[in-house]
Design a protein around this motif. Structure first.
Motif, short mmCIF file in Angstrom:
data_model
loop_
_atom_site.label_atom_id
_atom_site.label_comp_id
_atom_site.label_asym_id
_atom_site.label_seq_id
_atom_site.Cartn_x
_atom_site.Cartn_y
_atom_site.Cartn_z
N TYR A 49 -6.95 0.42 -8.70
CA TYR A 49 -6.22 1.49 -8.02
C TYR A 49 -6.56 1.53 -6.53
N ARG A 50 -5.60 2.02 -5.75
CA ARG A 50 -5.77 2.16 -4.30
C ARG A 50 -5.24 3.51 -3.86
N ALA A 51 -5.96 4.13 -2.90
CA ALA A 51 -5.49 5.33 -2.22
C ALA A 51 -5.63 5.09 -0.72
N SER A 52 -4.58 5.32 0.01
CA SER A 52 -4.64 5.14 1.46
C SER A 52 -5.51 6.22 2.08
N LYS A 53 -6.04 5.93 3.24
CA LYS A 53 -6.87 6.93 3.93
C LYS A 53 -6.03 8.16 4.29
N GLU A 54 -4.70 7.97 4.48
CA GLU A 54 -3.82 9.10 4.76
C GLU A 54 -3.72 10.01 3.54
N LEU A 55 -3.60 9.44 2.36
CA LEU A 55 -3.56 10.24 1.13
C LEU A 55 -4.90 10.97 0.95
N VAL A 56 -5.98 10.25 1.13
CA VAL A 56 -7.31 10.83 0.94
C VAL A 56 -7.54 12.00 1.89
N ALA A 57 -6.94 11.95 3.08
CA ALA A 57 -7.09 13.05 4.04
C ALA A 57 -6.54 14.36 3.48
N THR A 58 -5.66 14.29 2.49
CA THR A 58 -5.08 15.51 1.90
C THR A 58 -5.93 16.07 0.76
N PHE A 59 -6.95 15.35 0.33
CA PHE A 59 -7.77 15.78 -0.82
C PHE A 59 -8.58 17.02 -0.50
N ILE A 152 -15.54 7.56 2.26
CA ILE A 152 -15.08 6.20 2.53
C ILE A 152 -13.98 6.21 3.58
N ALA A 153 -13.03 7.14 3.47
CA ALA A 153 -11.93 7.23 4.43
C ALA A 153 -12.43 7.56 5.84
N GLU A 154 -13.55 8.28 5.93
CA GLU A 154 -14.15 8.57 7.24
C GLU A 154 -14.58 7.29 7.95
N GLN A 155 -14.75 6.22 7.21
CA GLN A 155 -15.08 4.91 7.79
C GLN A 155 -13.80 4.12 8.09
N VAL A 159 -9.29 3.49 -0.12
CA VAL A 159 -10.21 3.64 -1.25
C VAL A 159 -9.66 2.88 -2.45
N PHE A 160 -10.53 2.14 -3.12
CA PHE A 160 -10.16 1.38 -4.30
C PHE A 160 -11.03 1.81 -5.47
N ALA A 161 -10.49 1.65 -6.68
CA ALA A 161 -11.25 2.03 -7.87
C ALA A 161 -10.79 1.22 -9.08
N PRO A 162 -11.73 0.60 -9.78
CA PRO A 162 -11.38 -0.05 -11.05
C PRO A 162 -11.53 0.96 -12.19
N VAL A 163 -10.57 0.98 -13.10
CA VAL A 163 -10.64 1.87 -14.25
C VAL A 163 -10.33 1.03 -15.50
N VAL A 164 -11.23 1.07 -16.46
CA VAL A 164 -11.03 0.31 -17.70
C VAL A 164 -9.65 0.63 -18.24
N THR A 165 -8.90 -0.42 -18.55
CA THR A 165 -7.51 -0.28 -18.96
C THR A 165 -7.34 0.73 -20.09
N GLU A 166 -8.24 0.72 -21.08
CA GLU A 166 -8.12 1.62 -22.23
C GLU A 166 -8.56 3.05 -21.94
N ASN A 167 -9.12 3.31 -20.77
CA ASN A 167 -9.62 4.65 -20.44
C ASN A 167 -8.46 5.50 -19.90
N THR A 168 -7.60 5.91 -20.80
CA THR A 168 -6.40 6.65 -20.43
C THR A 168 -6.70 7.94 -19.67
N PRO A 169 -7.69 8.77 -20.07
CA PRO A 169 -7.95 9.99 -19.30
C PRO A 169 -8.32 9.71 -17.83
N GLY A 178 -2.92 10.60 -6.97
CA GLY A 178 -2.03 9.83 -6.10
C GLY A 178 -2.43 8.38 -5.92
N PHE A 179 -3.51 7.94 -6.57
CA PHE A 179 -3.89 6.53 -6.50
C PHE A 179 -2.77 5.69 -7.12
#
Length: 192
Positions: A49-59, A152-155, A159-169, A178-179
């Protein structure tokens, strides 16, 4: 993208193929087949997964009453490693290295007990996100992701994140934030 770690103990050698993309899987499988031709190996497939720094700014990073946030400390490594579903005999070294050398976030209850955490992995992505079972479904996983993503976005980084495929929640949580899923990433530990 991807890293290769190799380590040897007195009795065996371990090679960890860390965070490689779908296009590299045939090459990694071939390499492992040559190193340990009679051994079965299994790769863990994750959604990348990826979230742009612009999206992260809204968190929002508002912390609930009674909860404090802090950086993980080396004393937390045993707990983090023990509750990590992909831990092993040597993974405590990996966890300690991440805590000592990169961004981390932890949430503690009013008694100072660790209840949730997330680390930035050497690959640069979020990882080892965990919430104590008694505290699940209260938004702490999302809070850890939002706070560490902001750091991370402050740098000036996405932002990227790996999520196990079967981990639906977890996948639903990242998608709700928004990732965007942009790839499949694999992780392989081979001991011989």
């Amino acid at each position: 993208m991807g890293l290769l770690f190799a380590f040897t103990t007195q009795t065996k050698t371990s090679i960890y193929f860390y965070g490689y993309g779908e296009r590299l899987k045939p090459a990694v499988d071939d390499c492992i087949g040559k190193l340990a031709p009679k051994k079965f190996h299994e790769s863990l497939k994750t959604a990348w997964y990826r979230a742009s720094k612009e999206l992260v700014a809204t968190f929002s990073t508002e912390v609930p009453s009674g909860i404090t946030l802090r950086k993980l400390e080396i004393k937390d490594a045993v707990t983090v490693n023990e509750l990590w579903p992909h831990n092993g005999k040597e993974t405590i070294k990996f966890v300690k290295h991440a805590i000592e050398n990169d961004l981390t976030i932890a949430a503690c209850d009013s008694n100072g007990r660790l209840i949730a955490w997330c680390l930035r992995l050497p690959l640069g992505s979020l990882g080892l996100l965990q919430v104590m079972s008694s505290q699940r479904r209260l938004g702490f996983g999302s809070l850890m992701v939002r706070v560490l993503s902001k750091k991370i976005a402050e740098q000036n980084l996405d932002v990227f994140a790996p999520v196990v495929t079967e981990n639906t929640p977890s996948r639903r949580m990242f998608e709700k934030l928004g990732f965007e899923k942009i790839d499949e990433i694999y992780w392989t530990l081979e001991e011989y």
